[in-house]
Design a protein around this motif. Sequence first.
Motif, short mmCIF file in Angstrom:
data_model
loop_
_atom_site.label_atom_id
_atom_site.label_comp_id
_atom_site.label_asym_id
_atom_site.label_seq_id
_atom_site.Cartn_x
_atom_site.Cartn_y
_atom_site.Cartn_z
N THR A 183 0.81 -1.22 0.00
CA THR A 183 0.00 0.00 0.00
C THR A 183 0.84 1.27 0.00
O THR A 183 0.34 2.34 -0.32
CB THR A 183 -0.91 0.04 1.24
N GLY A 184 2.10 1.16 0.40
CA GLY A 184 2.95 2.34 0.51
C GLY A 184 2.81 3.05 1.84
O GLY A 184 3.43 4.10 2.06
N LEU A 185 2.03 2.50 2.76
CA LEU A 185 1.85 3.11 4.08
C LEU A 185 2.89 2.60 5.07
O LEU A 185 3.44 1.51 4.89
CB LEU A 185 0.45 2.80 4.62
N GLU A 186 3.14 3.37 6.09
CA GLU A 186 3.98 2.93 7.20
C GLU A 186 3.12 2.34 8.31
O GLU A 186 3.55 1.45 9.04
CB GLU A 186 4.79 4.11 7.75
N LEU A 207 11.10 -11.21 12.29
CA LEU A 207 10.07 -10.92 11.30
C LEU A 207 8.83 -10.33 11.97
O LEU A 207 8.40 -10.80 13.04
CB LEU A 207 9.69 -12.22 10.56
N THR A 208 8.22 -9.35 11.32
CA THR A 208 6.95 -8.80 11.80
C THR A 208 5.83 -9.77 11.43
O THR A 208 5.19 -9.65 10.39
CB THR A 208 6.66 -7.42 11.17
N ALA A 209 5.56 -10.73 12.30
CA ALA A 209 4.50 -11.72 12.04
C ALA A 209 3.14 -11.04 11.93
O ALA A 209 2.28 -11.45 11.16
CB ALA A 209 4.48 -12.77 13.14
N LYS A 210 2.95 -9.97 12.73
CA LYS A 210 1.75 -9.14 12.63
C LYS A 210 2.13 -7.72 13.00
O LYS A 210 2.74 -7.49 14.05
CB LYS A 210 0.65 -9.64 13.56
N HIS A 211 1.79 -6.75 12.14
CA HIS A 211 2.04 -5.34 12.45
C HIS A 211 0.73 -4.70 12.92
O HIS A 211 -0.27 -5.40 13.16
CB HIS A 211 2.64 -4.62 11.24
N HIS A 212 0.73 -3.37 13.06
CA HIS A 212 -0.42 -2.68 13.63
C HIS A 212 -1.70 -2.86 12.82
O HIS A 212 -2.80 -2.69 13.35
CB HIS A 212 -0.13 -1.18 13.77
N ASP A 213 -1.57 -3.17 11.54
CA ASP A 213 -2.75 -3.35 10.68
C ASP A 213 -3.49 -4.65 10.97
O ASP A 213 -4.61 -4.86 10.48
CB ASP A 213 -2.33 -3.31 9.21
N GLY A 214 -2.87 -5.54 11.75
CA GLY A 214 -3.54 -6.78 12.15
C GLY A 214 -3.43 -7.92 11.17
O GLY A 214 -3.90 -9.04 11.45
N PHE A 215 -2.80 -7.70 9.98
CA PHE A 215 -2.67 -8.77 8.99
C PHE A 215 -1.59 -9.75 9.42
O PHE A 215 -0.47 -9.34 9.74
CB PHE A 215 -2.33 -8.17 7.62
N CYS A 216 -1.91 -11.02 9.43
CA CYS A 216 -1.01 -12.06 9.93
C CYS A 216 -0.28 -12.76 8.79
O CYS A 216 -0.91 -13.21 7.82
CB CYS A 216 -1.79 -13.09 10.74
N LEU A 217 1.03 -12.88 8.93
CA LEU A 217 1.85 -13.53 7.90
C LEU A 217 1.86 -15.05 8.05
O LEU A 217 2.59 -15.73 7.34
CB LEU A 217 3.28 -12.99 7.95
N TRP A 218 1.06 -15.57 8.96
CA TRP A 218 0.88 -17.01 9.08
C TRP A 218 -0.63 -17.28 9.11
O TRP A 218 -1.42 -16.39 9.46
CB TRP A 218 1.58 -17.53 10.34
N PRO A 219 -1.07 -18.46 8.78
CA PRO A 219 -2.51 -18.76 8.73
C PRO A 219 -3.09 -19.03 10.12
O PRO A 219 -3.39 -20.18 10.48
CB PRO A 219 -2.58 -19.99 7.82
N SER A 220 -3.26 -17.97 10.90
CA SER A 220 -3.80 -18.12 12.24
C SER A 220 -5.24 -18.63 12.18
O SER A 220 -6.04 -18.20 11.34
CB SER A 220 -3.77 -16.77 12.97
N PHE A 272 8.91 0.03 6.35
CA PHE A 272 8.49 -0.84 5.26
C PHE A 272 9.12 -0.37 3.95
O PHE A 272 9.52 0.79 3.81
CB PHE A 272 6.96 -0.86 5.14
N TRP A 273 9.17 -1.28 2.98
CA TRP A 273 9.76 -0.95 1.69
C TRP A 273 8.86 0.02 0.93
O TRP A 273 7.64 -0.16 0.88
CB TRP A 273 9.96 -2.23 0.87
N HIS A 274 9.48 1.03 0.33
CA HIS A 274 8.79 1.96 -0.55
C HIS A 274 9.66 2.20 -1.76
O HIS A 274 10.88 2.43 -1.62
CB HIS A 274 8.50 3.29 0.16
N SER A 275 9.08 2.15 -2.93
CA SER A 275 9.86 2.26 -4.17
C SER A 275 10.59 3.58 -4.28
O SER A 275 11.62 3.68 -4.97
CB SER A 275 8.94 2.07 -5.38
N SER A 276 10.12 4.61 -3.59
CA SER A 276 10.73 5.94 -3.69
C SER A 276 11.93 6.11 -2.77
O SER A 276 12.61 7.14 -2.86
CB SER A 276 9.68 7.01 -3.36
N GLU A 277 12.20 5.15 -1.91
CA GLU A 277 13.27 5.30 -0.93
C GLU A 277 14.53 4.53 -1.31
O GLU A 277 14.46 3.53 -2.04
CB GLU A 277 12.79 4.85 0.46
#
Length: 487
Positions: A62-65, A100-113, A287-292
């Motif tokens: 998304t390009g958000l932090e 690894l950020t398994a879950k950040h503030h957005d609540g999306f989980c990088l594992w199938p909880s 987070f990665w951003h193409s502009s940085e």
Amino acid sequence: MGKQWCSLFIITFFELCTFTFSRLEQVTPPPLPILPLPTYHQLKWQQRETIMFLHFGVNTFTGLERGTGNENPAIFNPVALDASQWVSVAEDAGISLMILTAKHHDGFCLWPSKYTDHTVKKSPWKNGHGDVVQELVDAAKPRGVDVGLYLSPWDRHDHRYGMEKPYNEYYLAQLQELLTRYGSLREIWFDGFKGEDAPNMSYFFTDWFSMVKELQSSINIFSDAGPDVRWVGNEDGFAGESCWSTINRTLLSIGNASIEHYLNRGDPKGTDWLPAESDVSIRKGWFWHSSESPKKLSQLLKIYYNSVGRNSVLLLNVPPNSTGLISEVDVERLREFRTAIDTIFSTNVAEKCSIKVSSQRGGIGGGFGSENVLDNDHLWTYWAPRDGDKDDHWIEFRADEGMRFNVIRIQEAIGLGQRIKRHKICVDGKVVANGTTVGYKRLHRLNNGVVHGQTVRIRIEESRGNLPLISSIGLHFDPYWHPEKGV
């Protein structure tokens, strides 16, 4: 005649025993430790010096932090994700632990909880059958690289957030998943950050920490208040000019901005061993951003000197991009960084010097001589002065042919406690550096650049217990340091 020989044998035997025991009694034991002391796992953590952080998730797309929590999992699709590449990058940089950020503030989980649908199983990546945490563990374990995880307490997606009991139960359930499903972890990362618009609720940190230690007793828990590793108090990667590994945990609370200065410096009177971890990103954002682009090598070296070189561990964030790889520009910058560190510290000018000390515990051959500061054991062999010396303690290096260097490294035997409060370094009688704490490692990159001289004297002017224990000393040349140019 036989009785005489027997009596003579017995007398001789007891005399030899008495002599032997007398000799044993003459071996000087190590000095008593000064409390508090680090645990075995804290010592291993400190020796890593640099750890890698991996911020990765929906923000990458998304390009958000700071995600909103309303992101559609369908945006998460790192088509070329290769955790083996991440591990290779870490190995090449000399890094042995990746968090690894398994879950950040957005609540999306990088594992199938199983406790939420807001996870990778609702994404198109691998048709919903992917698991980023598992991929990292599978890539790291065979290569001897350890894994840690960050599970954000603040969750902007889950409807239970704001309801103390339901949300704390949910969080604890996810914590149990991570700690029982993915094998042995070496660090678990907690913070108290939440936005101003977040509902007011309490996190049950005491419950969480107890569960962590029950499930994995050897893991190090990071937070503002430990219990194993503390935040350094900023996100610049800088520890305090004075940085004690000791602190009073009773004065700490997670998410309390008023204690940041205390966290940055620690406390010489602290009753708890709680060393500092200095977090910073290789880029402007987490987070990665193409502009940085990545920070310059000179910036990374400054961070290293002000984190690792101030008795802290550097937690360097290197975010994978939207394809699921660490960008080549970041890879190249990390290679340059590792090459620079190796170049600076591979040669120790002090090894060619004669050494004098103010005094030596146990005398010559007692096991606490100056030769210990030049061996490869930076924890358990050390120079120790005599007990009871009231004058300043000093160690001096001399090279009649002269020396050339611009970095001075000092390390304490922290296994017996952190001791040094104040020290001074002179070259040919002229002061070139002053400092306070040393701890596991103190690096002085000389403000006036390269110095030339025949004698270097390091004077310990004040220490806890008036008995400093120095495990290692180095005189190094940093070809990347040009203070006259400001870099």
